[in-house]
Scaffold this motif. Structure first.
Motif, PDB file in Angstrom:
ATOM      1  N   PRO A  68       1.928  26.579 -16.991  1.00 41.22           N
ATOM      2  CA  PRO A  68       2.399  26.717 -15.599  1.00 41.22           C
ATOM      3  C   PRO A  68       3.858  27.148 -15.536  1.00 41.22           C
ATOM      4  CG  PRO A  68       1.185  24.673 -15.897  1.00 41.22           C
ATOM      5  CD  PRO A  68       1.401  25.246 -17.270  1.00 41.22           C
ATOM      6  N   LEU A  69       4.224  27.761 -14.429  1.00 42.86           N
ATOM      7  CA  LEU A  69       5.608  28.157 -14.207  1.00 42.86           C
ATOM      8  C   LEU A  69       6.342  27.078 -13.428  1.00 42.86           C
ATOM      9  CD1 LEU A  69       5.280  31.921 -13.216  1.00 42.86           C
ATOM     10  CD2 LEU A  69       5.330  30.872 -15.482  1.00 42.86           C
ATOM     11  N   ASP A  70       7.641  27.016 -13.643  1.00 42.83           N
ATOM     12  CA  ASP A  70       8.447  26.109 -12.828  1.00 42.83           C
ATOM     13  C   ASP A  70       8.842  26.835 -11.541  1.00 42.83           C
ATOM     14  OD1 ASP A  70      10.687  27.725 -13.247  1.00 42.83           O
ATOM     15  OD2 ASP A  70      11.664  26.359 -14.640  1.00 42.83           O
ATOM     16  N   PRO A  71       9.426  26.140 -10.575  1.00 39.54           N
ATOM     17  CA  PRO A  71       9.774  26.785  -9.305  1.00 39.54           C
ATOM     18  C   PRO A  71      10.818  27.896  -9.421  1.00 39.54           C
ATOM     19  CG  PRO A  71       9.538  24.451  -8.982  1.00 39.54           C
ATOM     20  CD  PRO A  71       9.521  24.674 -10.466  1.00 39.54           C
ATOM     21  N   LYS A  72      11.417  28.055 -10.594  1.00 41.49           N
ATOM     22  CA  LYS A  72      12.344  29.160 -10.803  1.00 41.49           C
ATOM     23  C   LYS A  72      11.644  30.361 -11.428  1.00 41.49           C
ATOM     24  CE  LYS A  72      16.484  26.246 -11.278  1.00 41.49           C
ATOM     25  NZ  LYS A  72      17.622  25.859 -12.144  1.00 41.49           N
ATOM     26  N   GLY A  73      10.320  30.249 -11.615  1.00 43.83           N
ATOM     27  CA  GLY A  73       9.554  31.353 -12.169  1.00 43.83           C
ATOM     28  C   GLY A  73       9.558  31.427 -13.677  1.00 43.83           C
ATOM     29  N   ARG A  74       9.977  30.349 -14.344  1.00 43.55           N
ATOM     30  CA  ARG A  74      10.026  30.318 -15.806  1.00 43.55           C
ATOM     31  C   ARG A  74       8.824  29.551 -16.355  1.00 43.55           C
ATOM     32  NH1 ARG A  74      15.824  27.444 -16.266  1.00 43.55           N
ATOM     33  NH2 ARG A  74      14.532  25.893 -15.195  1.00 43.55           N
ATOM     34  N   ILE A  75       8.398  29.892 -17.571  1.00 48.68           N
ATOM     35  CA  ILE A  75       7.391  29.087 -18.250  1.00 48.68           C
ATOM     36  C   ILE A  75       7.924  27.657 -18.336  1.00 48.68           C
ATOM     37  CG2 ILE A  75       6.191  28.710 -20.426  1.00 48.68           C
ATOM     38  CD1 ILE A  75       5.179  31.167 -19.114  1.00 48.68           C
ATOM     39  N   ALA A  76       7.093  26.695 -17.937  1.00 44.14           N
ATOM     40  CA  ALA A  76       7.565  25.298 -17.845  1.00 44.14           C
ATOM     41  C   ALA A  76       7.535  24.606 -19.206  1.00 44.14           C
ATOM     42  CB  ALA A  76       6.738  24.520 -16.825  1.00 44.14           C
ATOM     43  N   ASN A  77       8.393  25.065 -20.096  1.00 42.70           N
ATOM     44  CA  ASN A  77       8.571  24.357 -21.364  1.00 42.70           C
ATOM     45  C   ASN A  77      10.026  24.431 -21.804  1.00 42.70           C
ATOM     46  OD1 ASN A  77       9.107  26.774 -22.841  1.00 42.70           O
ATOM     47  ND2 ASN A  77       6.921  27.108 -23.183  1.00 42.70           N
ATOM     48  N   ALA A 115      19.955  22.955 -16.279  1.00 41.81           N
ATOM     49  CA  ALA A 115      19.148  23.799 -17.158  1.00 41.81           C
ATOM     50  C   ALA A 115      17.664  23.647 -16.878  1.00 41.81           C
ATOM     51  CB  ALA A 115      19.427  23.462 -18.617  1.00 41.81           C
ATOM     52  N   VAL A 116      17.240  22.450 -16.493  1.00 38.39           N
ATOM     53  CA  VAL A 116      15.812  22.206 -16.314  1.00 38.39           C
ATOM     54  C   VAL A 116      15.437  21.733 -14.918  1.00 38.39           C
ATOM     55  CG1 VAL A 116      15.478  21.642 -18.736  1.00 38.39           C
ATOM     56  CG2 VAL A 116      16.020  19.815 -17.137  1.00 38.39           C
ATOM     57  N   CYS A 117      16.434  21.475 -14.056  1.00 40.67           N
ATOM     58  CA  CYS A 117      16.137  20.972 -12.719  1.00 40.67           C
ATOM     59  C   CYS A 117      15.362  22.011 -11.929  1.00 40.67           C
ATOM     60  CB  CYS A 117      17.422  20.615 -11.984  1.00 40.67           C
ATOM     61  SG  CYS A 117      17.144  19.941 -10.330  1.00 40.67           S
ATOM     62  N   ALA A 118      14.298  21.556 -11.277  1.00 39.62           N
ATOM     63  CA  ALA A 118      13.449  22.486 -10.532  1.00 39.62           C
ATOM     64  C   ALA A 118      13.975  22.792  -9.141  1.00 39.62           C
ATOM     65  CB  ALA A 118      12.041  21.905 -10.427  1.00 39.62           C
ATOM     66  N   GLY A 119      14.869  21.969  -8.647  1.00 40.04           N
ATOM     67  CA  GLY A 119      15.395  22.193  -7.302  1.00 40.04           C
ATOM     68  C   GLY A 119      14.388  21.807  -6.242  1.00 40.04           C
ATOM     69  N   GLU A 120      14.502  22.406  -5.066  1.00 35.62           N
ATOM     70  CA  GLU A 120      13.665  22.024  -3.932  1.00 35.62           C
ATOM     71  C   GLU A 120      12.434  22.899  -3.765  1.00 35.62           C
ATOM     72  OE1 GLU A 120      14.198  19.352  -2.168  1.00 35.62           O
ATOM     73  OE2 GLU A 120      15.974  18.891  -3.332  1.00 35.62           O
ATOM     74  N   THR A 144      -1.376  27.045  -7.645  1.00 36.78           N
ATOM     75  CA  THR A 144      -1.336  25.652  -8.073  1.00 36.78           C
ATOM     76  C   THR A 144      -0.824  25.504  -9.494  1.00 36.78           C
ATOM     77  OG1 THR A 144      -3.649  25.828  -8.743  1.00 36.78           O
ATOM     78  CG2 THR A 144      -3.212  24.941  -6.540  1.00 36.78           C
ATOM     79  N   SER A 145      -0.670  26.616 -10.205  1.00 38.36           N
ATOM     80  CA  SER A 145      -0.149  26.546 -11.559  1.00 38.36           C
ATOM     81  C   SER A 145       1.367  26.413 -11.583  1.00 38.36           C
ATOM     82  CB  SER A 145      -0.556  27.797 -12.348  1.00 38.36           C
ATOM     83  OG  SER A 145      -0.067  28.959 -11.715  1.00 38.36           O
ATOM     84  N   VAL A 146       1.976  26.369 -10.428  1.00 35.60           N
ATOM     85  CA  VAL A 146       3.419  26.147 -10.349  1.00 35.60           C
ATOM     86  C   VAL A 146       3.699  24.647 -10.402  1.00 35.60           C
ATOM     87  CG1 VAL A 146       5.463  26.370  -8.904  1.00 35.60           C
ATOM     88  CG2 VAL A 146       3.845  28.257  -9.080  1.00 35.60           C
ATOM     89  N   VAL A 147       4.636  24.259 -11.245  1.00 33.47           N
ATOM     90  CA  VAL A 147       4.953  22.850 -11.424  1.00 33.47           C
ATOM     91  C   VAL A 147       5.903  22.382 -10.335  1.00 33.47           C
ATOM     92  CG1 VAL A 147       5.942  21.152 -12.988  1.00 33.47           C
ATOM     93  CG2 VAL A 147       4.642  23.064 -13.905  1.00 33.47           C
ATOM     94  N   ALA A 148       5.545  21.295  -9.673  1.00 36.09           N
ATOM     95  CA  ALA A 148       6.411  20.731  -8.631  1.00 36.09           C
ATOM     96  C   ALA A 148       7.587  20.000  -9.259  1.00 36.09           C
ATOM     97  CB  ALA A 148       5.599  19.769  -7.767  1.00 36.09           C
ATOM     98  N   PRO A 149       8.711  19.876  -8.540  1.00 40.27           N
ATOM     99  CA  PRO A 149       9.906  19.237  -9.090  1.00 40.27           C
ATOM    100  C   PRO A 149       9.657  17.856  -9.677  1.00 40.27           C
ATOM    101  CG  PRO A 149      10.424  20.291  -7.013  1.00 40.27           C
ATOM    102  CD  PRO A 149       8.936  20.382  -7.181  1.00 40.27           C
ATOM    103  N   GLN A 150       8.853  17.030  -8.987  1.00 41.20           N
ATOM    104  CA  GLN A 150       8.652  15.683  -9.476  1.00 41.20           C
ATOM    105  C   GLN A 150       7.852  15.651 -10.783  1.00 41.20           C
ATOM    106  OE1 GLN A 150       7.618  16.910  -6.627  1.00 41.20           O
ATOM    107  NE2 GLN A 150       5.502  16.340  -6.111  1.00 41.20           N
TER     108      GLN A 150
END
Length: 250
Positions: A68-77, A115-120, A144-150
């Motif tokens: 999944p991607l993070d809310p910044k559009g990056r691979i969530a790892n 560096a890793v905070c997803a923001g709002e 739905t593959s986008v990771v939510a901040p929490q």
């Protein structure tokens, strides 16, 4: 880790850099780390598969990374580079050497929030199109593959027998030092033994320490006591686990 990818290296770190070639950029921009430094790589995408290891390493085809991607559009790892002591060249049980490894681990896992905070933001670009995707290439999608901040907290650190291969580190010692560093940073540890028989007893020791309600401070003091008791004697690596099992009963 990974520097050997430009030469003859082909073990864990180099294989990671080959399969996720964006990591190679770090070799251009990151200097040799000091004892209180680590390198954080966020969002590296995997492009290939492999078989074998070292001289038996072979390319095994393309890989479609569906992480999944993070809310910044990056691979969530997140990949952390942090260098262990070259243990065979020093006394790894010396107090300052053990503290160096704890500090190095703490710095590695205490990730900077920026560096890793997803923001709002809760939505981002969906992963690139593949055979199972309904999205066309380049299309924006609220997926739905986008990771939510929490969900993007990175509260667990995946590690293993750090510095215990070519560097000659003792697995019982390095596992305990990493545990202390992660505990001080309030991170959980997911430890991969890679089937190494030198990790035998690790799970039992961890369970015993947790059951006895011991702290990281207690563990540090026991490591110092063991180092003093050990001195320059060559003991089997598992002797540390035996010592800790006994002292948890005190």
């Amino acid at each position: 880790g990974g520097g050997g990818v430009l030469r003859g290296g082909c073990v864990q770190e180099e294989i990671l850099f080959v399969e996720k070639p964006e990591c190679l950029c770090s070799l251009l921009f990151c200097q040799v780390m000091l004892d209180n430094e680590s390198i954080t790589l966020v969002g590296a995408e995997r492009f290939s598969k492999h078989t074998g290891y070292a001289r038996g390493f072979k390319y095994a085809g393309d890989f479609v990374d569906k992480t999944p991607l993070d809310p910044k559009g990056r691979i969530a790892n997140v990949i952390i580079a942090y260098d262990a002591l070259v243990a065979f060249a020093t006394n790894q049980y010396r107090e300052d050497m053990m503290m160096r490894e704890i500090v190095k681990t703490f710095v590695a896992v205490d990730l900077p929030k920026d560096a890793v905070c997803a923001g709002e933001k809760l939505t981002a670009y969906a992963p690139r199109a593949d055979k199972e995707s309904n999205s066309s290439a380049g299309e924006e999608a609220k997926d739905t593959s986008v990771v939510a901040p929490q969900q993007y907290a990175f509260d667990t650190f995946s590690t293993g027998n750090w510095g215990c291969g070519a560097f000659g580190g003792d697995i019982p010692l390095k596992s305990m030092l990493q545990w202390i560093g992660c505990s001080e940073a309030k991170k959980k540890v997911l430890y991969h033994t890679f089937g190494d028989n030198r990790t035998e007893g690790l799970e039992q020791v961890v369970e015993a320490i947790l059951k006895a309600g011991k702290s990281s401070s207690w563990l540090w003091k026991r490591l110092l006591l063991y180092a003093k008791k050990k001195g320059r004697r060559r003991l089997h690596e598992s002797a540390l686990f035996d010592f800790l099992m006994e002292t948890t009963k005190e």
